[in-house]
Design an enzyme around this catalytic site. Structure first.
Site, short mmCIF file in Angstrom:
data_model
loop_
_atom_site.label_atom_id
_atom_site.label_comp_id
_atom_site.label_asym_id
_atom_site.label_seq_id
_atom_site.Cartn_x
_atom_site.Cartn_y
_atom_site.Cartn_z
N LYS A 136 7.74 2.71 4.91
CA LYS A 136 6.62 2.11 5.65
C LYS A 136 6.29 0.81 4.93
O LYS A 136 5.60 0.80 3.92
CB LYS A 136 5.43 3.07 5.60
N GLY A 158 1.52 -0.69 -4.45
CA GLY A 158 0.36 -1.24 -3.76
C GLY A 158 -0.78 -1.43 -4.74
O GLY A 158 -0.58 -1.44 -5.96
N SER A 159 -1.98 -1.55 -4.20
CA SER A 159 -3.13 -1.77 -5.07
C SER A 159 -3.56 -0.46 -5.73
O SER A 159 -3.23 0.63 -5.25
CB SER A 159 -4.28 -2.33 -4.23
N THR A 160 -4.32 -0.59 -6.79
CA THR A 160 -4.81 0.59 -7.51
C THR A 160 -5.71 1.43 -6.60
O THR A 160 -5.66 2.67 -6.63
CB THR A 160 -5.52 0.14 -8.80
N GLU A 161 -6.50 0.74 -5.78
CA GLU A 161 -7.38 1.44 -4.85
C GLU A 161 -6.55 2.33 -3.89
O GLU A 161 -6.87 3.51 -3.69
CB GLU A 161 -8.08 0.35 -4.04
N GLY A 205 -3.59 3.40 -4.44
CA GLY A 205 -2.94 4.42 -5.29
C GLY A 205 -3.81 5.66 -5.44
O GLY A 205 -3.32 6.79 -5.36
N GLU A 216 3.27 2.41 -8.33
CA GLU A 216 3.35 1.10 -8.99
C GLU A 216 2.17 0.32 -8.47
O GLU A 216 2.17 -0.08 -7.30
CB GLU A 216 4.65 0.38 -8.60
N CYS A 225 2.34 -8.60 -8.94
CA CYS A 225 1.60 -7.53 -9.61
C CYS A 225 1.51 -7.79 -11.12
O CYS A 225 0.49 -7.49 -11.74
CB CYS A 225 2.25 -6.19 -9.34
N GLU A 233 -8.25 -7.58 -10.30
CA GLU A 233 -7.04 -8.24 -9.80
C GLU A 233 -7.40 -9.12 -8.60
O GLU A 233 -7.82 -8.62 -7.57
CB GLU A 233 -6.02 -7.18 -9.37
P1 NAD Z 1 -2.16 -2.31 -0.43
O1 NAD Z 1 -2.51 -1.29 -1.43
O2 NAD Z 1 -3.23 -2.80 0.48
O3 NAD Z 1 -1.00 -1.78 0.52
C1 NAD Z 1 0.24 -1.35 0.01
C2 NAD Z 1 0.91 -0.46 1.04
O4 NAD Z 1 0.16 0.75 1.14
C3 NAD Z 1 0.93 -1.06 2.46
O5 NAD Z 1 2.16 -0.73 3.08
C4 NAD Z 1 -0.24 -0.37 3.13
O6 NAD Z 1 -0.14 -0.31 4.54
C5 NAD Z 1 -0.16 1.02 2.50
N1 NAD Z 1 -1.40 1.78 2.52
C6 NAD Z 1 -2.67 1.32 2.41
N2 NAD Z 1 -3.55 2.33 2.47
C7 NAD Z 1 -2.83 3.47 2.60
C8 NAD Z 1 -3.17 4.86 2.69
N3 NAD Z 1 -4.43 5.27 2.68
N4 NAD Z 1 -2.18 5.76 2.78
C9 NAD Z 1 -0.89 5.36 2.78
N5 NAD Z 1 -0.51 4.06 2.72
C10 NAD Z 1 -1.46 3.12 2.63
O7 NAD Z 1 -1.48 -3.49 -1.24
P2 NAD Z 1 -0.99 -4.90 -0.72
O8 NAD Z 1 -2.20 -5.71 -0.44
O9 NAD Z 1 0.03 -4.73 0.36
O10 NAD Z 1 -0.21 -5.43 -2.00
C11 NAD Z 1 -0.85 -5.97 -3.09
C12 NAD Z 1 -1.03 -4.93 -4.18
O11 NAD Z 1 0.22 -4.36 -4.54
C13 NAD Z 1 -1.59 -5.54 -5.44
O12 NAD Z 1 -2.59 -4.72 -5.97
C14 NAD Z 1 -0.39 -5.58 -6.37
O13 NAD Z 1 -0.69 -5.58 -7.73
C15 NAD Z 1 0.36 -4.37 -5.97
N6 NAD Z 1 1.76 -4.49 -6.37
C16 NAD Z 1 2.20 -3.75 -7.43
C17 NAD Z 1 3.51 -3.87 -7.87
C18 NAD Z 1 4.03 -3.05 -9.02
O14 NAD Z 1 5.23 -2.92 -9.15
N7 NAD Z 1 3.18 -2.50 -9.85
C19 NAD Z 1 4.38 -4.74 -7.21
C20 NAD Z 1 3.91 -5.49 -6.13
C21 NAD Z 1 2.59 -5.34 -5.73
#
Ligand code: NAD
Length: 498
Positions: free
Chosen positions: A188, A240-243, A245, A262, A296, A394
């Site tokens: 996804k 994705g974001s910590t939130e 996560g 991650e 990230c 962040e």
């Molecule tokens: P995001 O957390 O908004 O979304 C990430 C993914 O999660 C998207 O595909 C989104 O649709 C999905 N998602 C959101 N809520 C969900 C839920 N409740 N259940 C299941 N899936 C859900 O992040 P973003 O804005 O797309 O990306 C930026 C974030 O990603 C930043 O915080 C960045 O630090 C992090 N990031 C981390 C790494 C790493 O390797 N640590 C790499 C790249 C980005």
């Protein structure tokens, strides 16, 4: 003027088990070019029924063993072919990455696509090295009777959820590792960057990946949430974001699913007074302004020792002021636009609040919407309080927070003083100091006199709230494996307990 993108790369239909079709609801959403703010393609908006269908196809593929039971060298060949397909289409894919995410074309062409191809090459090889161990057996009176070993088995259906900032690389890391383990994937991608992920599914099909082994469902957070809840999904791997996560980990706990996360970062880039100034400034610029800070592991906090402080701040401001902010597909562009209106508002909000609270900018501080795109100029704050929002949270934009320090101990204390622990860097010419400080840093990756560089051979992930589990390296494959212990009775006479 933007160049045409090959028609097949604009096919926004979802990919289930390799075949393309519309979402079952018939709904579509617009794919927006962040350089113009204008839609340039339509993409299927998957819903719960599509998640159901994709997981069913994946589960059948896993049960029937169409992938896990393929000879491992055949699997290696197919994953290697995916790398070749990506390389063959580097320029077209780079253009799509630039159009969809706002990453400058040069970064997409020379970093994003080659690194994604390299991930497939690495995992093609790593998959052939998956193995268990033979173990001594120990039970009173029966030590030689039993033979014991472990074997690794694919976890089953994995739900892979990825962000938009590296729209091919993040899916590539997860898909390649999952497939190397012999597991099957439902991906996804981020709603902002679905087409690049769909192109990956096409490349995998063309490379000979059997039907059902990889599906890609473009859609929003609810599609990700449905995947996390699905009882036949055994493993969730999220970047994705910590939130997000936290939400995903809590939802996955209901089904006791395996999870790797991650997440975000607020990584410290520590510059000691004995560092080579030019090198440290270059590293700091690359650390925070690469991909407009939407990275990230961005070095968003720059800690500088006082004797070098003023000269460093001046040099960073001067050189960052020369960086060109522009359309992603323009060859002169150093910083493309932010990915979306929402991200533009987020970054503007952080910067505006910091300025209102008396924050001192030495450069930038403004967004620019007049050209339609979501442009934000490189922004540098000096004398930042390590406890303030712009030093703790962040921002995910081109915003550097420069913080002065005196001693090594103070640098380490400030560096470790956030909830994150993704990456860190140390700039010094004193080898002992570099090694000593690197031992103390709470970070999954530490660079010494370098920033941002990664290799698929080495694990990547975070300490603390930057997540758990690792992408890349052999650890990346391990994340999609279960360990089974087998104990065999070698004696012709069955053991009689009763
Ligand atoms: P995001 O957390 O908004 O979304 C990430 C993914 O999660 C998207 O595909 C989104 O649709 C999905 N998602 C959101 N809520 C969900 C839920 N409740 N259940 C299941 N899936 C859900 O992040 P973003 O804005 O797309 O990306 C930026 C974030 O990603 C930043 O915080 C960045 O630090 C992090 N990031 C981390 C790494 C790493 O390797 N640590 C790499 C790249 C980005």
């Amino acid at each position: 003027m933007s160049v045409e993108i090959a028609g097949d790369l604009l096919d926004g239909r979802l990919s289930i088990g390799g075949g393309r079709r519309a979402a079952l609801s018939g709904e579509v959403s617009a794919d927006v070019n962040p350089s113009t703010g204008e839609p340039f393609a339509e993409v299927a908006a998957s819903g719960p029924a599509d998640v159901e269908a994709a997981v069913a196809v994946a589960h059948r593929a896993h049960t029937e063993g169409v992938w896990r039971n393929l000879p491992v060298l055949e699997r290696q060949r197919i994953l290697g072919q995916v790398a070749t397909r990506l390389r063959e289409r580097t320029i077209e894919l780079a253009r799509l990455v630039a159009r969809e995410s706002g990453m400058p074309l040069s970064a997409a062409r020379f970093i994003e696509i080659p690194m994604a191809a390299d991930a497939f090459d690495f995992f093609a090889a790593a998959g052939t090295l998956v193995h268990g161990r033979t173990l001594p057996f120990s039970l009173q009176g029966a030590t030689t009777r039993y033979m014991t070993w472990t074997q690794k088995q694919p976890v089953g259906v994995a739900g892979l959820i990825t962000p938009w900032n590296f729209p091919l690389l993040m899916p590539a890391w997860k898909v390649a590792a999952c497939l190397a383990a012999g597991a099957v994937a439902v991906l996804k991608p981020a709603p902002e960057t679905p087409l690049v992920a769909l192109a990956l599914a096409d490349a995998a099909r063309e490379a000979g990946l059997p039907e059902g082994v990889l599906s890609v469902l473009p859609g929003g957070d609810t599609v990700g949430a449905a995947l996390v809840r699905h009882p036949q999904v055994a493993k969730i791997a999220l970047t994705g974001s910590t939130e997000t996560g936290r939400i995903v980990a809590a939802a996955a706990a209901e089904g006791l699913k395996r999870v790797s996360l991650e997440l975000g970062g607020k990584s410290p880039n520590i510059v000691f007074a004995d560092a080579n100034l030019d090198d440290a400034v270059s590293g700091a610029l690359f650390g925070i302004f690469f991909n407009s800070g939407q990275v990230c592991q961005a070095g968003s906090r720059i800690l500088v020792q006082r004797p070098l402080y003023d000269r460093f701040v001046e040099a960073v401001a001067e050189r960052a002021g020369d960086l060109v902010v522009g359309e992603a597909e323009d060859a002169m562009t150093d910083l493309g636009p932010l990915v979306s209106a929402a991200q533009f508002e987020r970054v503007s909000g952080y910067v505006g609040r910091a300025v209102d609270l008396g924050g001192r900018t030495v450069l930038g501080g403004r967004g620019e919407r007049s050209r339609g795109g979501y442009f934000f100029s490189p922004t540098v704050f000096r004398d930042v309080d390590p406890g303030s929002d712009i030093a703790q949270e962040e921002i995910f934009g081109p915003v550097a927070a420069i913080i002065p320090f005196d001693s090594d101990e103070e640098a380490v204390r400030i560096a470790n003083g956030t909830m994150y622990g993704l990456a860190a860097a140390v700039w010094t010419q004193d080898l002992r100091r570099a090694l000593r400080v690197s031992q103390e840093l709470e970070a999954g990756t530490v660079w010494l006199n370098a920033y941002q560089v990664l290799t698929p051979t080495a694990p990547f992930g975070g300490f603390k709230h930057s997540g758990y589990g690792r992408d890349l390296g052999v650890e990346g494959v391990d994340a999609f494996l279960e360990t089974k212990t087998v104990i065999a009775d070698l004696n012709d006479q069955p053991m009689q307990y009763f």
